[in-house]
Scaffold this motif. Structure first.
Motif, PDB file in Angstrom:
ATOM      1  N   LEU A 173      -3.624   2.384   5.891  1.00  0.00           N
ATOM      2  CA  LEU A 173      -3.686   0.749   5.303  1.00  0.00           C
ATOM      3  C   LEU A 173      -2.406  -0.054   5.300  1.00  0.00           C
ATOM      4  O   LEU A 173      -1.922  -0.764   6.026  1.00  0.00           O
ATOM      5  N   ALA A 174      -0.953   1.463   4.986  1.00  0.00           N
ATOM      6  CA  ALA A 174       0.459   0.759   4.980  1.00  0.00           C
ATOM      7  C   ALA A 174       0.427   0.687   6.852  1.00  0.00           C
ATOM      8  O   ALA A 174       0.876   0.590   7.119  1.00  0.00           O
ATOM      9  N   SER A 175      -0.044   1.528   7.782  1.00  0.00           N
ATOM     10  CA  SER A 175      -0.122   1.273   8.946  1.00  0.00           C
ATOM     11  C   SER A 175      -0.676  -0.064   9.479  1.00  0.00           C
ATOM     12  O   SER A 175       0.442  -0.758  10.954  1.00  0.00           O
ATOM     13  N   LEU A 176      -1.666  -1.341   9.180  1.00  0.00           N
ATOM     14  CA  LEU A 176      -1.731  -1.904   9.492  1.00  0.00           C
ATOM     15  C   LEU A 176      -1.376  -3.228   8.787  1.00  0.00           C
ATOM     16  O   LEU A 176      -1.725  -4.525   8.752  1.00  0.00           O
ATOM     17  N   ASP A 210       5.407  -8.871   4.557  1.00  0.00           N
ATOM     18  CA  ASP A 210       6.011  -9.879   4.830  1.00  0.00           C
ATOM     19  C   ASP A 210       5.620 -10.534   5.195  1.00  0.00           C
ATOM     20  O   ASP A 210       5.527 -12.185   4.972  1.00  0.00           O
ATOM     21  N   GLU A 211       4.315 -10.926   6.074  1.00  0.00           N
ATOM     22  CA  GLU A 211       3.038 -11.354   5.767  1.00  0.00           C
ATOM     23  C   GLU A 211       2.183 -11.770   4.218  1.00  0.00           C
ATOM     24  O   GLU A 211       1.884 -12.697   4.168  1.00  0.00           O
ATOM     25  N   PHE A 212       2.325 -11.047   3.892  1.00  0.00           N
ATOM     26  CA  PHE A 212       1.138 -10.476   3.179  1.00  0.00           C
ATOM     27  C   PHE A 212       2.511 -11.717   1.520  1.00  0.00           C
ATOM     28  O   PHE A 212       1.870 -12.238   0.566  1.00  0.00           O
ATOM     29  N   PHE A 213       2.977 -10.927   1.128  1.00  0.00           N
ATOM     30  CA  PHE A 213       3.852 -10.909   0.028  1.00  0.00           C
ATOM     31  C   PHE A 213       5.488 -12.218   0.562  1.00  0.00           C
ATOM     32  O   PHE A 213       5.793 -12.143   1.505  1.00  0.00           O
ATOM     33  N   LEU A 214       5.227 -13.747  -0.571  1.00  0.00           N
ATOM     34  CA  LEU A 214       6.325 -14.374  -0.122  1.00  0.00           C
ATOM     35  C   LEU A 214       7.528 -13.905  -0.234  1.00  0.00           C
ATOM     36  O   LEU A 214       7.853 -13.306  -1.209  1.00  0.00           O
ATOM     37  N   PRO A 215       9.010 -14.057   0.230  1.00  0.00           N
ATOM     38  CA  PRO A 215      10.039 -14.038   0.415  1.00  0.00           C
ATOM     39  C   PRO A 215      10.423 -14.335  -1.491  1.00  0.00           C
ATOM     40  O   PRO A 215      11.819 -13.427  -1.563  1.00  0.00           O
ATOM     41  N   PRO A 250       0.793  -0.756   0.118  1.00  0.00           N
ATOM     42  CA  PRO A 250      -0.042   0.128  -0.022  1.00  0.00           C
ATOM     43  C   PRO A 250       0.980   0.725  -0.140  1.00  0.00           C
ATOM     44  O   PRO A 250       2.485   1.071   0.269  1.00  0.00           O
ATOM     45  N   LYS A 251       0.062   1.915  -0.797  1.00  0.00           N
ATOM     46  CA  LYS A 251       1.002   3.979  -0.566  1.00  0.00           C
ATOM     47  C   LYS A 251       1.395   3.720   0.891  1.00  0.00           C
ATOM     48  O   LYS A 251       1.085   4.011   1.422  1.00  0.00           O
ATOM     49  N   PRO A 252       2.657   4.369   0.842  1.00  0.00           N
ATOM     50  CA  PRO A 252       3.507   5.297   2.201  1.00  0.00           C
ATOM     51  C   PRO A 252       2.858   6.253   3.213  1.00  0.00           C
ATOM     52  O   PRO A 252       1.846   6.319   2.570  1.00  0.00           O
ATOM     53  N   ASN A 253       2.805   5.858   4.432  1.00  0.00           N
ATOM     54  CA  ASN A 253       1.943   6.587   4.914  1.00  0.00           C
ATOM     55  C   ASN A 253       0.532   7.056   4.897  1.00  0.00           C
ATOM     56  O   ASN A 253      -0.365   7.852   5.766  1.00  0.00           O
ATOM     57  N   SER A 254      -0.122   5.942   4.608  1.00  0.00           N
ATOM     58  CA  SER A 254      -1.497   5.352   4.174  1.00  0.00           C
ATOM     59  C   SER A 254      -2.489   4.554   5.403  1.00  0.00           C
ATOM     60  O   SER A 254      -1.293   3.978   5.887  1.00  0.00           O
TER      61      SER A 254
END
Length: 64
Positions: free
Chosen positions: A46-49, A53-58, A40-44
């Motif tokens: 959604l970005a704070s929540l 690393d938990e959504f996109f696999l390494p 998500p867009k930084p400082n949005s």
């Protein structure tokens, strides 16, 4: 939707959006996956929540 997901799972490569349908197709097939890394867009709100690393696999490849 079931047939579409089955086709995604059989693919060797995926380019996914930020939605869950493409995410599940990519996660289930374990092939090469490319995703939009600037979400998500930084400082949005959604970005704070959201923990990337938990959504996109390494081993997925992020592109901007």
């Amino acid at each position: 939707p079931g047939h579409d997901l089955a086709i995604l799972v059989m693919c060797h490569h995926n380019i996914i959006s930020t939605g869950t349908f493409g995410w599940w197709g990519a996660w289930l097939n374990r092939g090469m996956t490319i995703f939009y890394q600037d979400w998500p867009k930084p400082n949005s709100t959604l970005a704070s929540l959201f923990v990337k690393d938990e959504f996109f696999l390494p081993y997925w490849i992020g592109m901007s």
